[in-house]
Enzyme design. Sequence first.
Site, PDB file in Angstrom:
ATOM      1  N   LEU A 170     -96.801  38.580  30.421  1.00 57.42           N
ATOM      2  CA  LEU A 170     -95.816  39.353  29.872  1.00 57.42           C
ATOM      3  C   LEU A 170     -96.317  40.848  29.487  1.00 57.42           C
ATOM      4  CD1 LEU A 170     -93.976  36.964  27.332  1.00 57.42           C
ATOM      5  CD2 LEU A 170     -93.115  38.241  29.408  1.00 57.42           C
ATOM      6  N   ASP A 171     -95.714  41.868  29.789  1.00 61.09           N
ATOM      7  CA  ASP A 171     -96.286  43.112  29.204  1.00 61.09           C
ATOM      8  C   ASP A 171     -96.353  43.133  27.804  1.00 61.09           C
ATOM      9  OD1 ASP A 171     -96.305  44.151  31.912  1.00 61.09           O
ATOM     10  OD2 ASP A 171     -94.393  45.170  31.652  1.00 61.09           O
ATOM     11  N   THR A 172     -97.365  44.077  27.511  1.00 59.89           N
ATOM     12  CA  THR A 172     -97.676  44.098  26.048  1.00 59.89           C
ATOM     13  C   THR A 172     -96.650  44.237  25.113  1.00 59.89           C
ATOM     14  OG1 THR A 172     -99.908  45.158  26.768  1.00 59.89           O
ATOM     15  CG2 THR A 172     -99.412  45.340  24.263  1.00 59.89           C
ATOM     16  N   GLN A 257     -89.222  45.163  35.249  1.00 58.50           N
ATOM     17  CA  GLN A 257     -89.235  46.575  35.258  1.00 58.50           C
ATOM     18  C   GLN A 257     -88.985  47.288  36.416  1.00 58.50           C
ATOM     19  OE1 GLN A 257     -91.282  44.302  33.824  1.00 58.50           O
ATOM     20  NE2 GLN A 257     -91.874  44.808  31.964  1.00 58.50           N
TER      21      GLN A 257
END
Length: 302
Positions: A170-172, A257
């Site tokens: 998961l992205d930051t 994204q």
Amino acid sequence: MSRNDRSSGSRGDRSSGKTYGGRQGGGERTKSHSRGNAPVNRNEKDPKNMSRGNAPLKKKQGGAGKSEGIRLNKYIANSGVCSRRDADIYIAAGNVTVNGKVVTEMGHRVQISDEVKFDGRRINPEKPEYVLLNKPKGFYVTGSLEKKNRTVMDLIANASKSKLSPVGKLDTQATGLLLFTNDGTLAKNLASPKNGIRQIYHLELDKDLAYDDLQKIKEGVTLEDGTVKVTDVSYVENQPKREVGLEIKSTKPHIVQRIFKSLGYEIVKLDRVVYGGLTKKDLARGHWRVLSRQEVINLSNL
């Protein structure tokens, strides 16, 4: 010396503060050199007191320490496959491989880091554990070069004594469900692009999503590495049209994204609310819980 003077230094008279040897007729007694009490001769040839019986103990080379790992049959038994006695039978029959090679040797030792397979299935000597985290924003999943940055491992530090690893990424800045486990087989299956796992995201865009673009996403968006099919996409009910729900099975990095960026949108907020049937119900942001046995079974059957 008078008779009285000699008697004052007899054996047993300790009033003078000195000890005298009675057998040799008096005089100041030096250290006894009788058998077994001779002083160690510390000379250049024997600088470390290596006279017979006093040599320092040598550490055994090749003992059953950490460097040698554990016996293969114990490794198999610890994984829950069978008993150690039965493991010996399976090893002799060629059912076990270590790092891709068949091992039939009794007493063979392996490291925890070795890949051990029983009938082609990788096994783990530790009890499998499964932890679900509701990830907050701002925590790295794969770590950061800067020590001051926090990672998701900090959040689950007390969840298990075993070494757990996150399944997928998961992205930051993303939030939501993130699974951790030491079950390498399950982690590999869930992260495999071929299998795909059901994931639902609640996301907020930098502007309203046009209806035409919504339809394009439903039909499949073509990116540089191929066309991405989504299970479903829709506006979030009773919310501005910049809030969207997306269901997808692709495990490609940054896939959500990339889908919206290809259509000219930036994601402001991204929250994974469902992962393979697991939900955030009763799991507050930043908290974790252990999966139930039934939940593990359900994941294994995906």
